[in-house]
Design an enzyme around this catalytic site. Structure first.
Site, PDB file in Angstrom:
ATOM      1  N   ASP A 192       0.860  -1.190   0.000  1.00 13.74           N
ATOM      2  CA  ASP A 192       0.000   0.000   0.000  1.00 13.74           C
ATOM      3  C   ASP A 192       0.890   1.232   0.000  1.00 13.74           C
ATOM      4  O   ASP A 192       2.120   1.108  -0.069  1.00 13.74           O
ATOM      5  CB  ASP A 192      -0.962  -0.019   1.211  1.00 13.74           C
ATOM      6  CG  ASP A 192      -2.305   0.604   0.866  1.00 13.74           C
ATOM      7  OD1 ASP A 192      -2.312   1.788   0.479  1.00 13.74           O
ATOM      8  OD2 ASP A 192      -3.350  -0.076   0.966  1.00 13.74           O
ATOM      9  N   HIS A 263      -3.075   3.158  -4.569  1.00 15.07           N
ATOM     10  CA  HIS A 263      -2.431   2.717  -3.321  1.00 15.07           C
ATOM     11  C   HIS A 263      -1.037   2.143  -3.605  1.00 15.07           C
ATOM     12  O   HIS A 263      -0.663   1.096  -3.080  1.00 15.07           O
ATOM     13  CB  HIS A 263      -3.307   1.680  -2.604  1.00 15.07           C
ATOM     14  CG  HIS A 263      -4.522   2.284  -1.956  1.00 15.07           C
ATOM     15  ND1 HIS A 263      -4.434   3.147  -0.888  1.00 15.07           N
ATOM     16  CD2 HIS A 263      -5.849   2.165  -2.225  1.00 15.07           C
ATOM     17  CE1 HIS A 263      -5.666   3.520  -0.519  1.00 15.07           C
ATOM     18  NE2 HIS A 263      -6.542   2.952  -1.322  1.00 15.07           N
ATOM     19  N   GLU A 326      -9.985   2.711  -5.073  1.00 21.62           N
ATOM     20  CA  GLU A 326      -9.586   4.087  -4.754  1.00 21.62           C
ATOM     21  C   GLU A 326      -8.400   4.577  -5.586  1.00 21.62           C
ATOM     22  O   GLU A 326      -7.369   4.956  -5.031  1.00 21.62           O
ATOM     23  CB  GLU A 326      -9.255   4.184  -3.255  1.00 21.62           C
ATOM     24  CG  GLU A 326     -10.449   3.831  -2.381  1.00 21.62           C
ATOM     25  CD  GLU A 326     -10.153   3.921  -0.894  1.00 21.62           C
ATOM     26  OE1 GLU A 326     -11.017   4.415  -0.158  1.00 21.62           O
ATOM     27  OE2 GLU A 326      -9.070   3.474  -0.445  1.00 21.62           O
TER      28      GLU A 326
HETATM   29  C1  ACM Z   1     -10.953  -0.517   0.841  1.00 20.83           C
HETATM   30  O1  ACM Z   1     -11.408  -0.506   1.987  1.00 20.83           O
HETATM   31  N1  ACM Z   1     -10.350   0.560   0.348  1.00 20.83           N
HETATM   32  C2  ACM Z   1     -11.037  -1.687  -0.007  1.00 20.83           C
END
Ligand code: ACM
Ligand code: ZN
Length: 757
Positions: A192, A263, A326
């Site tokens: 991440d 991410h 995201e």
């Molecule tokens: C998430 O909680 N961004 C998958």
């Protein structure tokens, strides 16, 4: 006739008695069929153990390890299945068709277990749970018959090791928890923005640089505090192989997650060429969503292929999780490489570019015999042909995917996010927000009613996610995941018609002794009393309603500030809310305090229980408490519990409150929420208008966002005057600025309690 009738009654009541007792054995998840019988089996150092298949020797070692630790003895393995005082393990079924079912028969002279390799392992887990709090070398086990199999084939738990890092020793302990509850997937969130945690030989900087950050955010997100401590860690490939083998022995498949295209800041910090602009980046220190993501140029795909080549050697499972959630499109919009691909591939926009990205990775992994699974954003711009979807933003993504014949794992934030609060934030350590109580987890049904019989088959199961922005250490992971993991296991293993919350809570309280023996730092939030303010039927009076499952104890309360004990008032019926109420509550069972003493303050004012009209209703997602939540005498908590707040996306709030009669007032307060991580902003300004007829309103005062007290309450103090109606207009903040989580999106505006005096 009468005799027969009495005999019939006797049989009925005996059956009833047996059924009751059987289902309150401390086994979690509840076996689907269990018949308790008379008598007991004594498990002792004299007991022997036999298996008909060498693949079961692992299971015997596992069981013996447990006995050694818990009871200081182990069982001798024999080659003769006819001996009494033995545990007989029999592998049946075609091992290519593992269905995880098992049969467990405990009689007074023998224990017989039959199943496939997974099933036999689960039978031993049931035995371990039956041993429960017995730590001597004479273990009494009730005679019984269990026939059991799971309701769902995907029974998962996730752990984020990027935001905070956990050593291999803890990963193994976590896997042990999963196996205790017959869960079979460990979703390891390995990369991440805040840290890359898996050694990749071809790209050593991923761990030399990407595994460490130069500081970490601490405390509430809105306080923006950072320390300057170098923080990080990673797993070598040797360590990962060891963990994969450890999990395999426990019938657990590890699902590795390599996040892309978003991410990915830790990877970009290691190799800046991976981003669109190639600018140097740091491994992220704070939480949220970051704009520098993988560029869609060929060199990124070459990098990802190389990384995935090493990943698939380490993880033998069918699925590889490629993230997909995201991913801001801001960099792609300005990137010549990304824009040229949009043109060349005839894509409509950056959402289709994301879809192109995922499909390209899917094609590669499919060519290696693997399947991808991703967060539900992978639906945007078109789902990759063979992808499975993990539905986290509610169930809509999962429903859409199942209707499109794609496999689905349900993991909605509402029921499956174990980083959320499990009880009122006022009584809990800081968490990311949200509210997912044990009861809420238990109530979950992964099969949405929107699906028909054919589509339902695509729901493989569910999993819970443990994101660790606010989970700093191992003890806290245990606190957040236990006992909610136990509730999840029953959602996934026990058939819906066999589930029963009260019965679960009874078994869970017995099961706590096993967790105590394992020194698990489990939460006791189930003993916290739920408070609810409600109307009477005529909407004239308000009442404080207190709730706790009756199996947990009785509720006692005080209204004089003293800590309640068993001599205080015992709660039977809701308490009328008049004037100001300071209430303290506690739960007692057999004279013992369960959980903590809690307190709440309520204050009636001229707005309480009056009517409100909104120009535009709140979002359906943030309207669970209804308008009543604004005038129920109870201020919402910060951090937020959703059903106390109303929320609007990209819109102003305009409301009128009707005080029923003209009266003298000189003060009005309304609460707002600032939670920028979750795109929730204070209003730009709030204006108050008063009126006596509901038609002609005069402006009284306008407050700018900087005048909102402690970023929380807009307070209007004005000359005493008569009014029957108050109108409030709060201006939405607008689009979120670049560099903030959700940049470019509509901001949310949340409000709660209105007070008028
Ligand atoms: C998430 O909680 N961004 C998958
Ligand atoms: Zn680019």
């Amino acid at each position: 006739m009468i005799k027969q009738f009495i005999l019939y009654l006797f049989i009925l009541s005996t059956k009833f008695y047996f059924a009751q007792t059987a289902i309150t054995l401390p086994i979690i998840p509840l076996p689907n069929k269990c018949i308790l019988q008379n008598g007991e089996f004594i498990l002792s150092p004299k007991t022997t153990i036999y298996c008909n298949d060498k693949r079961l020797l692992n299971h015997i070692n596992y069981f013996n390890d447990y006995l050694k630790k818990n009871n200081q003895f182990e069982l001798i393995i024999i080659k003769d299945s006819s001996k009494i005082n033995s545990i007989i393990l029999e592998c049946i079924n075609d091992q290519n068709q593992i269905n995880e079912s098992y049969h467990l028969l405990i009689s007074s002279n023998k224990i017989t277990i039959k199943g496939d390799t997974a099933g036999v392992f689960y039978a031993l887990q049931s035995l371990i749970q039956l041993i429960n709090n017995q730590t001597s070398n004479i273990i009494k086990l009730p005679c019984l018959i269990i026939n059991d199999e799971p309701a769902f084939k995907w029974r998962g738990m996730h752990l984020d090791v990027s935001r905070h890092f956990f050593p291999i020793s803890f990963i193994k302990r976590y896997i042990d928890f999963l196996s205790l509850y017959k869960l079979n997937v460990f979703h390891w969130h390995l990369t991440d923005d805040q840290g890359w945690r898996i050694e990749i030989k071809k790209y050593p900087k991923l761990t030399q640089i990407g595994a460490f950050r130069k500081g970490t955010m601490f405390g509430k997100y809105s306080d923006s505090n950072y320390d300057t401590i170098n923080y990080g860690g990673y797993y070598t490939q040797e360590e990962i192989k060891d963990v994969v083998a450890y999990a395999q022995k426990r019938q657990i498949t590890i699902l590795p997650e390599i996040e892309m295209p978003g991410h990915s800041q830790a990877a970009i910090a290691s190799y800046p060429f991976l981003s669109c602009n190639g600018n140097p980046q740091e491994v992220a220190k704070g939480w949220g969503v970051f704009e520098d993501v993988f560029c869609t140029k060929d060199s990124t795909f070459q990098f990802l292929k190389d990384v995935l080549d090493e990943v698939i050697i380490l993880f033998p499972g069918k699925y590889i999780h490629i993230g997909g959630d995201e991913c801001p499109k801001t960099r792609w919009k300005k990137c010549i490489h990304c824009q040229s691909i949009i043109k060349k591939e005839n894509l409509k926009d950056e959402h289709e570019l994301q879809s192109y990205f995922i499909k390209r990775v899917e094609k590669y992994l499919n060519s290696k015999g693997r399947q991808i699974i991703g967060w539900d954003e992978i639906l945007e711009g078109g789902l990759a042909p063979n992808a499975a979807v993990m539905s986290w933003r509610g169930e809509d993504g999962g429903i859409a995917a199942a209707k499109d014949n794609h496999p689905v794992v349900m993991s909605p934030g509402t029921h499956c996010y174990f980083d959320h609060y499990q009880a009122s934030p006022s009584d809990e350590p800081l968490a990311i927000g949200g509210f997912t109580s044990l009861e809420k987890v238990y109530s979950y049904n992964p099969i949405p009613k929107e699906l028909n019989e054919e589509q339902k088959k695509y729901i493989m199961g569910a999993q819970a996610n443990v994101w660790t922005e606010y989970i700093l250490n191992e003890k806290q992971v245990e606190y957040m995941s236990m006992p909610r993991m136990a509730a999840l296991s029953e959602v996934l293993w026990t058939h819906k018609e066999n589930k029963n919350e009260t019965n679960f809570l009874i078994r869970l309280q017995k099961h706590f002794t096993l967790l105590d023996n394992l020194k698990v730092n489990y939460a006791k939030a189930l003993f916290q009393i739920n408070y609810k303010i409600r109307n009477d039927i005529n909407k004239q009076k308000l009442f404080i309603e207190l709730n706790a499952n009756s199996s947990l104890g009785d509720i006692y309360y005080s209204l004089d500030g003293s800590d309640p004990n068993i001599n205080s008032i015992k709660y039977n019926t809701p308490i009328e809310l008049k004037g100001q109420v300071n209430i303290k509550t506690a739960l007692y069972k057999n004279g013992q305090l369960k959980g903590k003493v809690a307190s709440r303050q309520y204050q009636i004012n001229k707005a309480t229980n009056k009517t409100i009209v909104f120009k535009t209703p709140p979002s359906k997602y943030y309207n669970t408490g209804g308008y009543f939540t604004l005038i129920n005498g109870e201020s919402a908590t910060v951090p937020r519990i959703n059903d106390q707040w109303l929320g609007w996306s990209g819109q102003d709030i305009e409301l009128v409150i009707n005080l029923d009669k003209s009266q003298e007032i000189s003060n009005l307060e309304i609460g707002f929420l600032k939670e920028e991580l979750n795109w929730i902003y204070l209003p730009l300004e709030v204006t108050l208008y008063l009126s006596d007829d509901g038609i002609n309103f005069s402006e009284i005062e306008n407050l700018k966002s900087t005048q909102i007290k402690e970023d929380r309450v807009a307070c209007f103090n004005f000359k005493k005057q008569k009014a029957m109606y108050a109108k409030i207009i709060a201006k939405n903040y607008g689009k979120i600025l670049s560099g903030k989580p959700g940049a470019g999106e509509n901001s949310w505006l949340f409000c709660d309690e209105i007070k008028i005096n």
